[in-house]
Design a protein around this motif. Sequence first.
Motif, PDB file in Angstrom:
ATOM      1  N   ALA A  55       0.818  -1.213   0.000  1.00  0.00           N
ATOM      2  CA  ALA A  55       0.000   0.000   0.000  1.00  0.00           C
ATOM      3  C   ALA A  55       0.852   1.262   0.000  1.00  0.00           C
ATOM      4  CB  ALA A  55      -0.944  -0.002   1.195  1.00  0.00           C
ATOM      5  N   ALA A  56       2.010   1.226   0.647  1.00  0.00           N
ATOM      6  CA  ALA A  56       2.884   2.401   0.665  1.00  0.00           C
ATOM      7  C   ALA A  56       3.370   2.728  -0.739  1.00  0.00           C
ATOM      8  CB  ALA A  56       4.066   2.163   1.603  1.00  0.00           C
ATOM      9  N   ALA A  57       3.722   1.706  -1.504  1.00  0.00           N
ATOM     10  CA  ALA A  57       4.169   1.928  -2.880  1.00  0.00           C
ATOM     11  C   ALA A  57       3.027   2.463  -3.739  1.00  0.00           C
ATOM     12  CB  ALA A  57       4.719   0.631  -3.471  1.00  0.00           C
ATOM     13  N   ALA A  58       1.831   1.935  -3.523  1.00  0.00           N
ATOM     14  CA  ALA A  58       0.672   2.413  -4.291  1.00  0.00           C
ATOM     15  C   ALA A  58       0.367   3.870  -3.958  1.00  0.00           C
ATOM     16  CB  ALA A  58      -0.538   1.532  -4.007  1.00  0.00           C
ATOM     17  N   SER A  60       2.463   6.097  -2.755  1.00  0.00           N
ATOM     18  CA  SER A  60       3.577   6.886  -3.264  1.00  0.00           C
ATOM     19  C   SER A  60       3.432   7.136  -4.765  1.00  0.00           C
ATOM     20  CB  SER A  60       4.890   6.139  -2.972  1.00  0.00           C
ATOM     21  OG  SER A  60       5.955   6.708  -3.673  1.00  0.00           O
ATOM     22  N   PHE A  61       3.119   6.091  -5.508  1.00  0.00           N
ATOM     23  CA  PHE A  61       3.003   6.238  -6.962  1.00  0.00           C
ATOM     24  C   PHE A  61       1.758   7.033  -7.348  1.00  0.00           C
ATOM     25  CE2 PHE A  61       2.496   4.648 -11.396  1.00  0.00           C
ATOM     26  CZ  PHE A  61       3.661   5.217 -11.888  1.00  0.00           C
ATOM     27  N   ARG A 113      11.947   2.360   3.147  1.00  0.00           N
ATOM     28  CA  ARG A 113      10.715   2.523   3.925  1.00  0.00           C
ATOM     29  C   ARG A 113       9.486   2.163   3.086  1.00  0.00           C
ATOM     30  NH1 ARG A 113      10.966   6.809   8.335  1.00  0.00           N
ATOM     31  NH2 ARG A 113      13.147   6.840   8.897  1.00  0.00           N
ATOM     32  N   ILE A 114       9.494   2.580   1.833  1.00  0.00           N
ATOM     33  CA  ILE A 114       8.370   2.244   0.944  1.00  0.00           C
ATOM     34  C   ILE A 114       8.368   0.746   0.669  1.00  0.00           C
ATOM     35  CG2 ILE A 114       7.466   2.533  -1.403  1.00  0.00           C
ATOM     36  CD1 ILE A 114       8.293   5.508  -1.152  1.00  0.00           C
ATOM     37  N   ARG A 115       9.547   0.176   0.425  1.00  0.00           N
ATOM     38  CA  ARG A 115       9.639  -1.279   0.204  1.00  0.00           C
ATOM     39  C   ARG A 115       9.069  -2.054   1.385  1.00  0.00           C
ATOM     40  NH1 ARG A 115      14.442  -0.458  -2.318  1.00  0.00           N
ATOM     41  NH2 ARG A 115      15.615  -0.558  -0.396  1.00  0.00           N
ATOM     42  N   GLU A 116       9.299  -1.533   2.587  1.00  0.00           N
ATOM     43  CA  GLU A 116       8.820  -2.206   3.797  1.00  0.00           C
ATOM     44  C   GLU A 116       7.362  -1.892   4.108  1.00  0.00           C
ATOM     45  OE1 GLU A 116      11.580  -1.348   6.959  1.00  0.00           O
ATOM     46  OE2 GLU A 116      13.272  -1.948   5.698  1.00  0.00           O
ATOM     47  N   GLY A 117       6.739  -1.076   3.267  1.00  0.00           N
ATOM     48  CA  GLY A 117       5.317  -0.786   3.432  1.00  0.00           C
ATOM     49  C   GLY A 117       4.999   0.293   4.451  1.00  0.00           C
ATOM     50  N   VAL A 123       2.853   8.654   2.759  1.00  0.00           N
ATOM     51  CA  VAL A 123       1.936   9.790   2.910  1.00  0.00           C
ATOM     52  C   VAL A 123       2.713  11.099   2.836  1.00  0.00           C
ATOM     53  CG1 VAL A 123       0.418  10.992   4.534  1.00  0.00           C
ATOM     54  CG2 VAL A 123       0.146   8.543   4.152  1.00  0.00           C
ATOM     55  N   LEU A 124       3.859  11.159   3.504  1.00  0.00           N
ATOM     56  CA  LEU A 124       4.672  12.372   3.439  1.00  0.00           C
ATOM     57  C   LEU A 124       5.133  12.639   2.005  1.00  0.00           C
ATOM     58  CD1 LEU A 124       6.010  14.754   4.851  1.00  0.00           C
ATOM     59  CD2 LEU A 124       8.016  13.292   5.181  1.00  0.00           C
ATOM     60  N   LEU A 125       5.585  11.611   1.314  1.00  0.00           N
ATOM     61  CA  LEU A 125       6.019  11.786  -0.074  1.00  0.00           C
ATOM     62  C   LEU A 125       4.859  12.254  -0.948  1.00  0.00           C
ATOM     63  CD1 LEU A 125       8.107  11.585  -2.328  1.00  0.00           C
ATOM     64  CD2 LEU A 125       7.495   9.156  -2.554  1.00  0.00           C
ATOM     65  N   ALA A 126       3.707  11.608  -0.822  1.00  0.00           N
ATOM     66  CA  ALA A 126       2.543  12.008  -1.628  1.00  0.00           C
ATOM     67  C   ALA A 126       2.131  13.437  -1.299  1.00  0.00           C
ATOM     68  CB  ALA A 126       1.378  11.043  -1.398  1.00  0.00           C
TER      69      ALA A 126
END
Length: 142
Positions: A55-58, A60-61, A113-117, A123-126
């Motif tokens: 979900a973190a990768a989703a 982020s993207f 961090r994104i790889r680890e979910g 959220v910060l990146l987005a």
Amino acid sequence: MPNALASPEILAFAAGFPLALLHAATTLAILVAGAGLYLVLTPHREIALIREGNAAAALSFAGVLVGLALPLAAAMTASASLLEIIMWGAPTVVVQLLVFRIVDLMLHGLPGRIREGEISAAVLLAGAKLASAIVLAAAVAG
């Protein structure tokens, strides 16, 4: 009864629609190229992570896509030609790509961090991408 197909509105649409499609296609091509460049430049494989359910990768993207689309839409709106769309659109893509690096410097190890979910990092990146996109869109729109 006048011919409805010869009305000024229909004629204006017929003349402008192909140009509008060309501008939209160009803007979408820049969006796809920018997203592709992002995928190549980030050290983690976001699409593979998304396919695995990360979900973190989703998140982020998704931030990348919207972050690229907002200033590109403003560039398309504010531009009178294809060249202007490209001239305004390309630098906004570069700035959006730099936002990833800035957040990575702040968080130390963002790709991991994104790889680890880690949702908080995503959220910060987005959020950073959306905030910078809004400012870029306003700058481009003048």
